[in-house]
Write an enzyme that holds these catalytic residues in place. Structure first.
Site, PDB file in Angstrom:
ATOM      1  N   PHE A 124      30.435  51.597   3.304  1.00 60.51           N
ATOM      2  CA  PHE A 124      30.338  51.686   1.942  1.00 60.51           C
ATOM      3  C   PHE A 124      29.834  53.079   1.752  1.00 60.51           C
ATOM      4  O   PHE A 124      28.903  53.529   2.157  1.00 60.51           O
ATOM      5  CB  PHE A 124      29.350  50.819   1.277  1.00 60.51           C
ATOM      6  CG  PHE A 124      29.302  50.851  -0.334  1.00 60.51           C
ATOM      7  CD1 PHE A 124      30.377  50.435  -1.228  1.00 60.51           C
ATOM      8  CD2 PHE A 124      28.005  51.647  -0.975  1.00 60.51           C
ATOM      9  CE1 PHE A 124      29.870  50.472  -2.568  1.00 60.51           C
ATOM     10  CE2 PHE A 124      27.808  51.421  -2.016  1.00 60.51           C
ATOM     11  CZ  PHE A 124      29.011  51.073  -3.181  1.00 60.51           C
ATOM     12  N   ALA A 125      31.022  54.006   1.362  1.00 58.40           N
ATOM     13  CA  ALA A 125      30.428  55.551   1.341  1.00 58.40           C
ATOM     14  C   ALA A 125      30.315  56.176  -0.105  1.00 58.40           C
ATOM     15  O   ALA A 125      31.304  56.442  -0.453  1.00 58.40           O
ATOM     16  CB  ALA A 125      31.615  56.380   2.026  1.00 58.40           C
ATOM     17  N   GLU A 128      25.985  61.130  -1.039  1.00 46.67           N
ATOM     18  CA  GLU A 128      26.538  62.739  -0.633  1.00 46.67           C
ATOM     19  C   GLU A 128      25.036  63.492  -0.302  1.00 46.67           C
ATOM     20  O   GLU A 128      23.988  63.078  -0.902  1.00 46.67           O
ATOM     21  CB  GLU A 128      27.317  63.106  -2.028  1.00 46.67           C
ATOM     22  CG  GLU A 128      28.602  62.494  -2.213  1.00 46.67           C
ATOM     23  CD  GLU A 128      29.362  63.309  -2.908  1.00 46.67           C
ATOM     24  OE1 GLU A 128      28.994  64.364  -3.500  1.00 46.67           O
ATOM     25  OE2 GLU A 128      30.627  62.856  -3.087  1.00 46.67           O
ATOM     26  N   GLY A 132      22.302  61.088  -4.160  1.00 46.21           N
ATOM     27  CA  GLY A 132      21.933  59.992  -3.815  1.00 46.21           C
ATOM     28  C   GLY A 132      21.896  58.884  -4.780  1.00 46.21           C
ATOM     29  O   GLY A 132      22.755  58.229  -4.918  1.00 46.21           O
ATOM     30  N   ASP A 239      25.321  45.858  -8.230  1.00 53.89           N
ATOM     31  CA  ASP A 239      24.618  44.625  -9.068  1.00 53.89           C
ATOM     32  C   ASP A 239      24.593  43.440  -8.063  1.00 53.89           C
ATOM     33  O   ASP A 239      23.698  42.576  -8.049  1.00 53.89           O
ATOM     34  CB  ASP A 239      25.393  44.412 -10.294  1.00 53.89           C
ATOM     35  CG  ASP A 239      24.763  45.246 -11.356  1.00 53.89           C
ATOM     36  OD1 ASP A 239      23.647  46.098 -11.134  1.00 53.89           O
ATOM     37  OD2 ASP A 239      25.303  45.256 -12.467  1.00 53.89           O
ATOM     38  N   ARG A 242      22.657  43.968  -4.569  1.00 54.06           N
ATOM     39  CA  ARG A 242      21.189  44.194  -4.605  1.00 54.06           C
ATOM     40  C   ARG A 242      20.340  42.809  -4.399  1.00 54.06           C
ATOM     41  O   ARG A 242      19.286  42.998  -3.901  1.00 54.06           O
ATOM     42  CB  ARG A 242      20.539  44.933  -5.887  1.00 54.06           C
ATOM     43  CG  ARG A 242      20.947  46.314  -5.720  1.00 54.06           C
ATOM     44  CD  ARG A 242      20.913  47.359  -6.855  1.00 54.06           C
ATOM     45  NE  ARG A 242      21.120  48.813  -6.588  1.00 54.06           N
ATOM     46  CZ  ARG A 242      21.380  49.448  -7.875  1.00 54.06           C
ATOM     47  NH1 ARG A 242      21.328  49.016  -9.145  1.00 54.06           N
ATOM     48  NH2 ARG A 242      21.462  50.591  -7.553  1.00 54.06           N
ATOM     49  N   GLY A 340      -4.730  45.405  17.109  1.00 61.15           N
ATOM     50  CA  GLY A 340      -3.997  46.459  17.885  1.00 61.15           C
ATOM     51  C   GLY A 340      -2.766  45.941  18.505  1.00 61.15           C
ATOM     52  O   GLY A 340      -1.560  46.944  18.435  1.00 61.15           O
ATOM     53  N   GLU A 363      20.673  51.383  -1.256  1.00 58.71           N
ATOM     54  CA  GLU A 363      21.066  50.590  -2.239  1.00 58.71           C
ATOM     55  C   GLU A 363      20.455  50.616  -3.496  1.00 58.71           C
ATOM     56  O   GLU A 363      20.236  49.678  -4.549  1.00 58.71           O
ATOM     57  CB  GLU A 363      21.574  49.028  -1.982  1.00 58.71           C
ATOM     58  CG  GLU A 363      22.562  49.181  -1.103  1.00 58.71           C
ATOM     59  CD  GLU A 363      22.930  47.538  -0.652  1.00 58.71           C
ATOM     60  OE1 GLU A 363      23.006  46.742  -1.494  1.00 58.71           O
ATOM     61  OE2 GLU A 363      23.114  47.517   0.717  1.00 58.71           O
TER      62      GLU A 363
HETATM   63  N1  COS Z   1      27.704  47.698 -14.310  1.00 63.61           N
HETATM   64  C1  COS Z   1      28.637  47.697 -15.047  1.00 63.61           C
HETATM   65  N2  COS Z   1      28.664  49.293 -15.759  1.00 63.61           N
HETATM   66  C2  COS Z   1      27.585  49.911 -15.605  1.00 63.61           C
HETATM   67  C3  COS Z   1      26.426  49.484 -14.984  1.00 63.61           C
HETATM   68  C4  COS Z   1      26.440  48.209 -14.151  1.00 63.61           C
HETATM   69  N3  COS Z   1      25.397  47.938 -13.536  1.00 63.61           N
HETATM   70  N4  COS Z   1      25.366  50.676 -14.871  1.00 63.61           N
HETATM   71  C5  COS Z   1      25.989  51.608 -15.752  1.00 63.61           C
HETATM   72  N5  COS Z   1      27.008  51.238 -16.066  1.00 63.61           N
HETATM   73  C6  COS Z   1      28.066  51.938 -17.094  1.00 63.61           C
HETATM   74  C7  COS Z   1      27.248  52.071 -18.354  1.00 63.61           C
HETATM   75  O1  COS Z   1      27.304  51.155 -19.419  1.00 63.61           O
HETATM   76  C8  COS Z   1      27.936  53.589 -18.855  1.00 63.61           C
HETATM   77  O2  COS Z   1      29.260  53.078 -19.515  1.00 63.61           O
HETATM   78  P1  COS Z   1      29.479  53.489 -21.003  1.00 63.61           P
HETATM   79  O3  COS Z   1      29.628  55.007 -20.857  1.00 63.61           O
HETATM   80  O4  COS Z   1      30.942  52.999 -21.081  1.00 63.61           O
HETATM   81  O5  COS Z   1      28.481  53.059 -21.862  1.00 63.61           O
HETATM   82  C9  COS Z   1      28.076  53.989 -17.672  1.00 63.61           C
HETATM   83  O6  COS Z   1      28.363  53.075 -16.364  1.00 63.61           O
HETATM   84  C10 COS Z   1      27.179  55.044 -17.164  1.00 63.61           C
HETATM   85  O7  COS Z   1      25.743  54.561 -17.150  1.00 63.61           O
HETATM   86  P2  COS Z   1      24.547  55.354 -17.204  1.00 63.61           P
HETATM   87  O8  COS Z   1      24.425  56.066 -18.323  1.00 63.61           O
HETATM   88  O9  COS Z   1      23.405  54.206 -17.152  1.00 63.61           O
HETATM   89  O10 COS Z   1      24.629  56.328 -15.911  1.00 63.61           O
HETATM   90  P3  COS Z   1      23.487  57.114 -15.179  1.00 63.61           P
HETATM   91  O11 COS Z   1      24.319  58.220 -14.506  1.00 63.61           O
HETATM   92  O12 COS Z   1      22.473  57.471 -16.214  1.00 63.61           O
HETATM   93  O13 COS Z   1      23.076  56.267 -13.912  1.00 63.61           O
HETATM   94  C11 COS Z   1      21.436  55.170 -12.381  1.00 63.61           C
HETATM   95  C12 COS Z   1      22.176  55.401 -13.745  1.00 63.61           C
HETATM   96  C13 COS Z   1      20.650  56.267 -11.972  1.00 63.61           C
HETATM   97  C14 COS Z   1      20.904  53.731 -12.764  1.00 63.61           C
HETATM   98  C15 COS Z   1      22.842  55.122 -11.305  1.00 63.61           C
HETATM   99  O14 COS Z   1      23.222  56.072 -10.967  1.00 63.61           O
HETATM  100  C16 COS Z   1      22.061  54.179 -10.172  1.00 63.61           C
HETATM  101  O15 COS Z   1      22.026  53.064 -10.140  1.00 63.61           O
HETATM  102  N6  COS Z   1      21.972  55.157  -9.236  1.00 63.61           N
HETATM  103  C17 COS Z   1      21.516  54.409  -7.816  1.00 63.61           C
HETATM  104  C18 COS Z   1      22.619  54.598  -6.846  1.00 63.61           C
HETATM  105  C19 COS Z   1      22.540  53.806  -5.314  1.00 63.61           C
HETATM  106  O16 COS Z   1      22.139  52.707  -5.575  1.00 63.61           O
HETATM  107  N7  COS Z   1      22.655  54.585  -4.767  1.00 63.61           N
HETATM  108  C20 COS Z   1      22.510  53.981  -3.097  1.00 63.61           C
HETATM  109  C21 COS Z   1      23.882  54.109  -2.413  1.00 63.61           C
HETATM  110  S1  COS Z   1      24.411  52.633  -1.725  1.00 63.61           S
HETATM  111  S2  COS Z   1      23.176  52.855   0.135  1.00 63.61           S
END
Ligand code: COS
Length: 385
Positions: A124-125, A128, A132, A239, A242, A340, A363
């Protein structure tokens, strides 16, 4: 023997209890005295072994239903035995999650039988070098060109990077700004232009790499779901997965508690077992509460999703935040109670101490989970007013 009473909680069905028995029997027979010296080879062998035992069946699905309770129970059980076994299992799911949930029937037919049998390893990539947590700002591009896409950019911290046969990749296709302009793709590891440019070493070794995509041309059919939906696809996959990270942390906690109980029963202080000391009992009590509270959050999230909830963003973030943070505390207490021996290289609690750390980061770091939980809580208040 770790506590099993939670298996009678109403979250589970008999098939879940049978699954735990099966995974536990396989782990007891196959993970003792495992040779971790060649991480890549060990992970490949784990995937083959898990596939042959039929234990990868729940990692992918043609009809879009992932039984998150089965994924969590398997991760929890494997994590009690061996962190790398948990990792190898988990990546078969995360690496194909976008295909299971959003892929075309051709993509499912091409990849899922292979990843479920253990004959192909996915990755799963998403992350960047410059983004992150901030997924909306990823910069790798996928430019449409005569029915194909040309991928250009870098991905890093890619689990299974270097040993994977297929990569799920998120790139900017530009349908809109930020989160609205991303798409998901699946491509074979031998696609020309896809290069492993660096292998990454960590305190608890796993196959990890930085990848470069240089003018990497792929057919349009490699896109997963619709163009511009990449952000939502990534978030939906996260989702679902996690809670499974939280389950792995729970498995580590259960093992740490078991090790601590054995230690304080067999080690004496001034002629009495250590357990007779009330300060020791205080630690054991806190560890036991953290384990059960984590389990409740993990299986609440998994059950909610399996029962048909369209989103478990809040439940999933709560489970991951609490279970991984508390596991760090539980394991730290186990190390302390071992004196220890707790910091001796190769001791079970010493390796748990190293294994757990990354789960608070990958994640979605704990800080991101807090942001998600706060936003979800505020928006629920808005809806109820
Ligand atoms: N499921 C479905 N849709 C989602 C969602 C989810 N869990 N979370 C957000 N969305 C949707 C929102 O509803 C929004 O849609 P609309 O514009 O149509 O309303 C859109 O996606 C953007 O959402 P949001 O404004 O919350 O985005 P942000 O850029 O503020 O990002 C975070 C939110 C920081 C929470 C998100 O980028 C995140 O989870 N980052 C962590 C990423 C991660 O886990 N990285 C590790 C990689 S794997 S090792």
């Amino acid at each position: 023997m770790a506590d099993r009473t939670y298996l009678s909680w109403p979250f589970f069905e008999d098939r879940h209890r049978r699954l735990v028995e099966k995974v536990n029997a396989w782990a007891s027979a196959n993970l003792q005295d495992a040779d971790h010296s060649n991480t890549d080879q060990y992970c490949r062998d784990l995937v083959t072994g898990l596939g042959a035992a039929g234990l990868l069946q729940h990692t992918a699905s043609e009809d879009g239903y992932l039984d998150v309770r089965s994924l969590c129970l398997t991760r929890e059980t494997l994590a009690r035995h061996d962190g790398l076994a948990d990792f190898a299992f988990a990546m078969q799911g995360l690496g194909t999650g976008a295909i299971s949930l959003f892929g075309s029937s051709a993509q499912k037919a091409e990849w899922l039988p292979k990843t479920r049998s253990g004959s192909a390893i996915p990755a799963f990539a998403l992350t960047e070098p410059q983004s992150g947590s901030d997924v909306a700002n990823i910069t790798m591009t996928a430019v449409p060109d005569r029915g194909q896409y040309v991928l250009q950019g870098e991905k890093t911290w890619v689990s299974n990077g270097g040993i994977a046969d297929l990569y799920t990749v998120f790139a900017r296709t530009g349908e809109g700004p930020g989160a609205k302009g991303l798409s998901a793709f699946v491509l074979p590891a031998d696609t020309p232009g896809l290069m492993i440019v660096e292998r990454l070493e960590t305190i608890a070794p796993h196959p990890l790499a930085r990848l470069r995509f240089e003018h990497c041309r792929i057919p349009g059919e490699f896109m997963i779901g619709k163009s511009g939906e990449g952000f939502k696809i990534a978030m939906s996959v996260l989702d679902a997965f996690r809670p499974t990270v939280a389950a792995a942390a729970l498995g580590f906690s259960r093992r740490a508690l078991d090790e601590a109980l054995a230690r304080v029963s067999s080690r004496y202080f001034q002629g009495h077992p250590m357990f007779d000391l009330q300060l020791v009992q205080g630690n054991i009590a806190e560890m036991a509460v953290d384990v059960d509270a984590s389990a409740l959050l993990v299986y609440r999230a998994a059950w909610t999703r399996d029962s048909g909830a369209s989103r478990i963003t809040r439940e999933s973030a709560m489970a991951k935040l609490f279970s991984t943070e508390r596991a760090q505390q539980v394991i730290d207490k186990a190390v302390q109670l071992h004196g220890g021996d707790g910091v001796r290289s190769g001791h079970v609690v010493e390796s748990l101490y190293r294994e757990i750390r990354a789960l608070r980061i990958y994640e979605g770091a704990s800080d991101v989970q807090k942001v998600v939980i706060a936003r979800q809580t505020m928006s629920a208040r808005g809806k109820s007013l």
